[in-house]
Design an enzyme around this catalytic site. Structure first.
Site, mmCIF file in Angstrom:
data_model
loop_
_atom_site.group_PDB
_atom_site.id
_atom_site.type_symbol
_atom_site.label_atom_id
_atom_site.label_comp_id
_atom_site.label_asym_id
_atom_site.label_seq_id
_atom_site.Cartn_x
_atom_site.Cartn_y
_atom_site.Cartn_z
ATOM 1 C CB SER A 20 -7.711 11.078 -27.264
ATOM 2 O OG SER A 20 -8.935 10.616 -26.731
ATOM 3 C CE LYS A 90 -10.531 1.715 -18.943
ATOM 4 N NZ LYS A 90 -9.893 0.402 -19.034
ATOM 5 C CG ASP A 91 -9.811 7.192 -18.267
ATOM 6 O OD1 ASP A 91 -9.092 6.317 -17.764
ATOM 7 O OD2 ASP A 91 -10.019 7.298 -19.490
ATOM 8 C CB SER A 139 -4.136 -2.038 -17.246
ATOM 9 O OG SER A 139 -4.913 -2.705 -16.276
ATOM 10 C CG LEU A 140 -0.399 -1.155 -12.138
ATOM 11 C CD1 LEU A 140 -0.208 -0.472 -10.790
ATOM 12 C CD2 LEU A 140 0.912 -1.718 -12.648
ATOM 13 N NE ARG A 141 -8.834 -3.274 -15.024
ATOM 14 C CZ ARG A 141 -9.127 -3.901 -16.153
ATOM 15 N NH1 ARG A 141 -9.573 -5.136 -16.137
ATOM 16 N NH2 ARG A 141 -8.967 -3.297 -17.328
ATOM 17 N NE ARG A 142 -7.234 -3.908 -19.737
ATOM 18 C CZ ARG A 142 -7.466 -2.787 -20.401
ATOM 19 N NH1 ARG A 142 -6.472 -2.031 -20.823
ATOM 20 N NH2 ARG A 142 -8.708 -2.413 -20.641
ATOM 21 N NE ARG A 159 0.330 5.767 -21.065
ATOM 22 C CZ ARG A 159 0.398 7.047 -20.718
ATOM 23 N NH1 ARG A 159 1.428 7.511 -20.041
ATOM 24 N NH2 ARG A 159 -0.556 7.899 -21.059
ATOM 25 N N GLY A 160 0.314 5.592 -25.084
ATOM 26 C CA GLY A 160 -0.129 6.252 -26.302
ATOM 27 C C GLY A 160 -1.605 5.992 -26.553
ATOM 28 C CG ASN A 161 -4.079 8.957 -28.125
ATOM 29 O OD1 ASN A 161 -4.452 9.001 -26.963
ATOM 30 N ND2 ASN A 161 -3.724 10.015 -28.806
ATOM 31 N NE ARG A 165 -2.199 2.376 -25.071
ATOM 32 C CZ ARG A 165 -2.415 2.097 -23.800
ATOM 33 N NH1 ARG A 165 -2.849 0.910 -23.456
ATOM 34 N NH2 ARG A 165 -2.229 3.000 -22.878
ATOM 35 C CB CYS A 252 -7.506 5.475 -12.801
ATOM 36 S SG CYS A 252 -6.107 6.445 -13.329
HETATM 37 C C1 DPM Z 1 -7.707 3.230 -16.926
HETATM 38 C C2 DPM Z 1 -6.945 2.085 -17.244
HETATM 39 C C3 DPM Z 1 -6.697 2.145 -18.631
HETATM 40 C C4 DPM Z 1 -7.313 3.341 -19.123
HETATM 41 C C5 DPM Z 1 -6.503 1.040 -16.255
HETATM 42 C C6 DPM Z 1 -7.268 -0.284 -16.359
HETATM 43 C C7 DPM Z 1 -5.925 1.145 -19.435
HETATM 44 C C8 DPM Z 1 -4.467 1.420 -19.493
HETATM 45 C C9 DPM Z 1 -3.720 0.392 -20.316
HETATM 46 C C10 DPM Z 1 -8.232 3.621 -15.612
HETATM 47 N N1 DPM Z 1 -7.869 3.985 -18.054
HETATM 48 O O1 DPM Z 1 -8.143 -0.507 -17.186
HETATM 49 O O2 DPM Z 1 -6.958 -1.190 -15.538
HETATM 50 O O3 DPM Z 1 -4.226 -0.701 -20.619
HETATM 51 O O4 DPM Z 1 -2.576 0.655 -20.669
HETATM 52 C C11 DPM Z 1 -8.812 3.849 -21.103
HETATM 53 C C12 DPM Z 1 -9.335 3.083 -22.185
HETATM 54 C C13 DPM Z 1 -10.704 3.393 -22.270
HETATM 55 C C14 DPM Z 1 -10.975 4.349 -21.296
HETATM 56 C C15 DPM Z 1 -8.569 2.159 -23.058
HETATM 57 C C16 DPM Z 1 -8.494 0.718 -22.597
HETATM 58 C C17 DPM Z 1 -11.737 2.868 -23.244
HETATM 59 C C18 DPM Z 1 -12.771 1.940 -22.612
HETATM 60 C C19 DPM Z 1 -13.839 2.577 -21.759
HETATM 61 C C20 DPM Z 1 -7.382 3.871 -20.539
HETATM 62 N N2 DPM Z 1 -9.802 4.629 -20.640
HETATM 63 O O5 DPM Z 1 -8.799 0.379 -21.451
HETATM 64 O O6 DPM Z 1 -8.127 -0.111 -23.443
HETATM 65 O O7 DPM Z 1 -14.336 3.670 -22.071
HETATM 66 O O8 DPM Z 1 -14.211 1.966 -20.779
#
Ligand code: DPM
Length: 323
Positions: A20, A90-91, A139-142, A159-161, A165, A252
Site C-alpha cells: 500500500s 497499531k496493526d 473502526s469500532l473504536r471510533r 474500506r480500502g486504502n 476512501r 485490532c
Molecule cells: C487499525 C484500525 C484502523 C487501522 C482500527 C482503529 C482504522 C480502520 C478504519 C487497528 N488499523 O484505529 O480503531 O478506520 O476503518 C490504519 C491506519 C493507519 C495504520 C489508517 C487510519 C495509519 C495511522 C498510523 C488502519 N493502520 O487509522 O486512518 O500509522 O497510526
C-alpha cells in the site's frame, strides 16, 4: 598466530513491506534513516501483498483481526525471504509468532484521529455536523466513542486504502470520514484534516502514530543496527498501551482506546477506555506507574477497567461478531 580481522558486514538487508502507498512511504522512511545512519550498508525493499490488502471490500470487523496486515510479512521473515518488516504499530498484534521480536519503535507522530469532510461541510467541526450526517469509518473504536458523544450522527463502514476512501468521500458517499492524522500527514494529505478530534471525545488506538520494526529474534546483527531507530519515550509508552490491550485480550478490531504520556520524572500516565458499540456505555479510567515496568502500568489499568465491566462489554461484541 593469525588474528581475526573483523570486516564490515557484507549482508544486504531485505525489508518486506506491504505494497500500500502508506506502507511503502513508511518503509522508505525507515530505509532512508538506516542508510543515513550506516553509510555503506544497503537495505532493499520487497513488496509483499497481505490478506488485508486482498480483501478490501469486506467490513474489517467481519474478517477477524489476527495479523491481517502482518502475517505474510512475518512468514517471509521466518522463511528467510526477508529480514525485517516495518508496520504501523497499531496493526501489529500484541502477540508475535514464535521466533520474531518487536525490536524498535520509532518516534510517534500525532496519534489523534482526524475529521475529514466532504467539501459541502467545509469549515464545520464534529459538533456542528447536522443530524443524520453519514460518517465513514470501519473502526469500532471510533464508532463507539463518537456515537457516545454524538448520537445524532450515522455511521457507515468504509474500506480500502486511504486514496480509495478519500475518493468515496469526495464522490459524496459520505459526509465525513474519520482517519488517523498520522497516516494523512505521512502521505502529504495533512491539508485534508478539518479537525483534530480531541482526546476527550476520542482516545486513539494502541500504538497509533508510531511504527514498529519486527525481525527474527536470533538476528543479533540486525537487532543491534535497528536500535538506532528506537525512540525511548515512544517505546515505553507504547509498551504500556500494548500490555493494556493484551490484558483485555483485544485484537485490532475492538472498541478500545488509549492515551499515554511519559513525564520527566519517569512516570507513565496511561488512560484507557472500552465502550459499547451502540454508544450507550463508555468506561474510561487512568493509571500511573514507573517507566521501569511499562507492562505493569498497562496491566494495572486493564484490571481497573475490568472491575468496571470491560470484559462483559468485550465478550458481548465478540459473540455478536461470530454470529
Ligand atoms: C487499525 C484500525 C484502523 C487501522 C482500527 C482503529 C482504522 C480502520 C478504519 C487497528 N488499523 O484505529 O480503531 O478506520 O476503518 C490504519 C491506519 C493507519 C495504520 C489508517 C487510519 C495509519 C495511522 C498510523 C488502519 N493502520 O487509522 O486512518 O500509522 O497510526
Amino acid at each position: 598466530m593469525l588474528t581475526e580481522i573483523k570486516l564490515p558486514t557484507l549482508r544486504q538487508f531485505r525489508l518486506g513491506s506491504r505494497d500500500s502507498q502508506l506502507a511503502m512511504v513508511q518503509s522508505e522512511w525507515v530505509k532512508a534513516q538506516l542508510e543515513q545512519t550506516y553509510p555503506g550498508l544497503t537495505f532493499a525493499i520487497d513488496a509483499i501483498k497481505t490478506q488485508g490488502d486482498k480483501i478490501l471490500e469486506v467490513p474489517l470487523a467481519k474478517i477477524g483481526d489476527k495479523g491481517l496486515f502482518t502475517k505474510e510479512l512475518e512468514t517471509a521473515m521466518l522463511e528467510g525471504r526477508s529480514d525485517f518488516a516495518v508496520h504501523s504499530l497499531k496493526d501489529l498484534p500484541t502477540r508475535l509468532p514464535e521466533g520474531l521480536v518487536l525490536t524498535a519503535i520509532t518516534t510517534r507522530e500525532n496519534p489523534a484521529d482526524a475529521l475529514v469532510l466532504h467539501h459541502r461541510h467545509q469549515g464545520l467541526t464534529l459538533d456542528q455536523l447536522p443530524g443524520g450526517a453519514v460518517i465513514g469509518t470501519s473502526s469500532l473504536r471510533r464508532l463507539a466513542q463518537l456515537r457516545y458523544v454524538y448520537p445524532h450522527l450515522v455511521f457507515k463502514d468504509v474500506r480500502g486504502n486511504l486514496n480509495t476512501r478519500l475518493h468515496k468521500l469526495d464522490e459524496g458517499q459520505y459526509d465525513a470520514l474519520i482517519l488517523a492524522v498520522a497516516g494523512l500527514e505521512r502521505l502529504g494529505w495533512g491539508h485534508r484534516v478539518s479537525q483534530v478530534i480531541p482526546a476527550e471525545v476520542s482516545l486513539h488506538a494502541v500504538g497509533q502514530g508510531a511504527l514498529g520494526i519486527e525481525c527474527r529474534e536470533d538476528d543479533t546483527e540486525l537487532i543491534a543496527l535497528l536500535q538506532a531507530l528506537n525512540h525511548r519515550p515512544t517505546a515505553l509508552t507504547c509498551r504500556a498501551e500494548r500490555a493494556f490491550l493484551r490484558a483485555l485480550e483485544g485484537g485490532c478490531q475492538v472498541p478500545i482506546g488509549v492515551s499515554s504520556h511519559l513525564s520527566e520524572d519517569g512516570q507513565i500516565l496511561l488512560e484507557g477506555m472500552v465502550a459499547k458499540l451502540d454508544g450507550t456505555l463508555l468506561i474510561r479510567d487512568q493509571h500511573m506507574g514507573l517507566e521501569e515496568d511499562p507492562e505493569a502500568v498497562g496491566r494495572a489499568l486493564a484490571e481497573k477497567l475490568k472491575a468496571q465491566g470491560a470484559e462483559e462489554i468485550l465478550q458481548e461484541i465478540f459473540l455478536s461478531q461470530r454470529s
